[in-house]
Write a protein that holds these residues in place. Structure first.
Motif, PDB file in Angstrom:
ATOM      1  N   THR A 154      40.576  53.483  41.014  1.00  0.00           N
ATOM      2  CA  THR A 154      41.401  53.395  42.564  1.00  0.00           C
ATOM      3  C   THR A 154      41.075  52.154  42.800  1.00  0.00           C
ATOM      4  O   THR A 154      41.484  51.865  44.144  1.00  0.00           O
TER       5      THR A 154
ATOM      6  N   THR B 179      40.007  48.720  43.758  1.00  0.00           N
ATOM      7  CA  THR B 179      40.759  48.248  43.058  1.00  0.00           C
ATOM      8  C   THR B 179      40.606  46.262  43.296  1.00  0.00           C
ATOM      9  O   THR B 179      40.954  45.320  43.516  1.00  0.00           O
TER      10      THR B 179
ATOM     11  N   THR C 283      38.801  46.493  36.854  1.00  0.00           N
ATOM     12  CA  THR C 283      38.924  46.947  37.655  1.00  0.00           C
ATOM     13  C   THR C 283      37.845  47.057  38.012  1.00  0.00           C
ATOM     14  O   THR C 283      37.627  47.301  39.468  1.00  0.00           O
TER      15      THR C 283
ATOM     16  N   LYS D 274      39.653  50.456  47.664  1.00  0.00           N
ATOM     17  CA  LYS D 274      40.671  51.058  47.023  1.00  0.00           C
ATOM     18  C   LYS D 274      42.077  49.660  48.280  1.00  0.00           C
ATOM     19  O   LYS D 274      41.878  49.878  48.813  1.00  0.00           O
TER      20      LYS D 274
END
Length: 127
Positions: free
Chosen positions: A53, A55, A97, A121
């Motif tokens: 998450t 990213t 990511t 995030k």
């Protein structure tokens, strides 16, 4: 103190042009030192071991004696936001990511500073 040719940019974490190496809270920058000449390019890489998450990757520069400023904002799957910088100065890649890279092109003495990456995030809200 070692002397270098006047057209060479010496890059290290402590003070001059490029490239910090850090391992802070699961975020790592590499390589440790980059040597490059004026008008050439230099690349920095950043990776993290956080979950998928995380990213968003931002790159900051702190000039000698100055404050930190945002160079580019990237998010996995999106286009980099260079914050009004000339389009041919920087190239940021965020195709995974867990990692990304920043290239500073056509190096000049005013590119001196310590460069940092930060991950977070992704949020659509930016200030």
């Amino acid at each position: 103190m070692k002397s270098f040719p006047s057209n060479m940019l010496v890059c290290k974490r402590a003070d001059v042009v490029f490239l910090p190496t850090a391992d802070c809270q699961g975020v790592t920058q590499h390589p440790e030192i980059v040597w490059s000449y004026v008008s050439k390019s230099a690349e920095m890489n950043c990776s993290h071991n956080k979950d998928i998450t995380y990213t968003q990757m931002d790159w900051y520069r702190q000039r000698p004696g100055g404050t930190m400023s945002l160079v580019v904002y990237t998010v996995f799957g999106g286009q980099p936001d260079y914050r009004g910088a000339p389009p041919n100065k920087y190239s940021a890649i965020k195709d995974k990511t867990e990692s990304g890279a920043l290239t500073v092109k056509d190096l000049q003495l005013e590119d001196s500073g310590v460069y940092f990456c930060a991950v977070s995030k992704h949020s659509d809200v930016r200030s």
